[in-house]
Design an enzyme around this catalytic site. Structure first.
Site, PDB file in Angstrom:
ATOM      1  N   ASP A   1       0.808  -1.220   0.000  1.00 25.94           N
ATOM      2  CA  ASP A   1       0.000   0.000   0.000  1.00 25.94           C
ATOM      3  C   ASP A   1       0.839   1.267   0.000  1.00 25.94           C
ATOM      4  OD1 ASP A   1       0.926  -0.527   2.546  1.00 25.94           O
ATOM      5  OD2 ASP A   1      -1.044  -0.873   3.415  1.00 25.94           O
TER       6      ASP A   1
ATOM      7  N   ASN B   1      -7.526  -2.751  14.036  1.00 24.02           N
ATOM      8  CA  ASN B   1      -8.928  -3.001  13.668  1.00 24.02           C
ATOM      9  C   ASN B   1      -9.043  -4.210  12.730  1.00 24.02           C
ATOM     10  OD1 ASN B   1      -7.946  -2.061  11.261  1.00 24.02           O
ATOM     11  ND2 ASN B   1      -9.271  -0.265  11.114  1.00 24.02           N
TER      12      ASN B   1
ATOM     13  N   HIS C   1      -7.260  -4.732   9.998  1.00 18.61           N
ATOM     14  CA  HIS C   1      -6.973  -4.513   8.571  1.00 18.61           C
ATOM     15  C   HIS C   1      -5.686  -5.226   8.155  1.00 18.61           C
ATOM     16  CE1 HIS C   1      -4.629  -0.442   9.194  1.00 18.61           C
ATOM     17  NE2 HIS C   1      -3.818  -1.463   9.297  1.00 18.61           N
TER      18      HIS C   1
ATOM     19  N   GLU D   1      -9.783  -1.871   5.061  1.00 22.72           N
ATOM     20  CA  GLU D   1     -10.413  -1.471   6.313  1.00 22.72           C
ATOM     21  C   GLU D   1     -11.717  -2.242   6.546  1.00 22.72           C
ATOM     22  OE1 GLU D   1      -8.204   0.017   7.895  1.00 22.72           O
ATOM     23  OE2 GLU D   1      -8.492   2.172   7.828  1.00 22.72           O
TER      24      GLU D   1
END
Ligand code: F6R
Length: 243
Positions: A67, A136, A138, A143
């Site tokens: 990313d 979280n 990811h 996400e």
């Protein structure tokens, strides 16, 4: 899935570096899928050490990063391209033109994603994918959401992710709001995946991801469906995790 529980962060980094080293030795022209973040820094330091000792040769290796923040240039010290150069590429003999990170400066997000998919495709996919795990759940910047995205796409970063990454920026306002990320589909196509989780802060999410239901709300949970995942953690992260 195989679980390797190391004593601490440094030990986990050595274990992850062992796996990457084996891959590079067994297939010198392999494609490595690489991650940024705090977790793999120790792994990259180990790889550099082994390269300096003459035990590893990266001259035939290609790498594809997960990313990049949208809007940051490669020279920006918070960009993931900059991170990869300074934490790994500048210190080993990989040919930089064989290293790929999404183009954060491409304003046309559809083009940026299409180009990256083409890079992944022309390389025949990733042999060994390194992943960290977001608080979280990811992976990459996929996400929590309503679907598992297949291909490289542009995401709006969740507030929890922006807050978690704010530590690297001088103020919250500077944390980008969008990023380009490889999709879950591309990540799942990697032949082998190593997930590195260290520290007490990852204890709950690692349980949710690997022992809980498979759901887009915890994107990493999809890894339960991959047939060659090695989870490398330390005692702090894997306390209470079945081994
Ligand atoms: C980084 C990435 C992220 C991180 C994750 C964990 O390229 O894709 O998914 O792996 O946010 O970050 P750290 O290691 O900083 O806890």
């Amino acid at each position: 899935m195989r679980v390797y529980c190391a004593a601490d962060y440094n030990h986990a980094s050595r274990v992850a570096a062992n796996i990457i080293s084996a891959q590079v030795i067994m297939k010198p022209d392999c494609v490595l899928g690489l991650a940024t973040g705090s977790t793999p820094i120790g792994t990259y330091e180990e790889l550099i050490r082994r390269y300096e000792q003459g035990d590893l040769d990266f001259s035939g290796v290609h790498s594809i990063n997960l990313d990049e923040y949208r809007g940051l240039s490669p020279e920006n010290d918070q960009s993931y391209r900059y991170f990869m150069n300074t934490h790994l590429f500048d210190s080993i003999n990989i040919d930089k033109k064989n290293t790929y990170v999404p183009d954060g400066l491409e304003p046309d997000s559809e083009k940026a994603c299409r180009d990256y998919e083409e890079i992944i495709r022309t390389h025949g996919g990733v042999d060994l994918q390194i992943l960290g795990l977001g608080h979280n759940g990811h992976i990459g910047f996929n996400e929590p959401g309503s679907t598992f995205e297949k291909e490289t796409h542009c995401v709006t970063l969740s507030e929890t992710t922006r807050e978690a990454n704010a530590r690297f920026f001088s103020s919250m306002d500077e944390v980008p709001t969008e990023a380009y990320t490889m999709g879950i589909g591309s990540i799942m196509q990697a032949k082998k995946i190593v997930v590195i989780v260290t520290g007490e802060g990852k204890r709950e999410i690692v349980k949710k991801a690997f022992l809980g239901p498979i759901t887009p709300e915890v994107q990493a949970s999809v890894l339960q469906l991959h047939n060659d995942v090695i989870l490398v953690g330390d005692e702090a992260a894997l306390a209470g995790f079945p081994r």
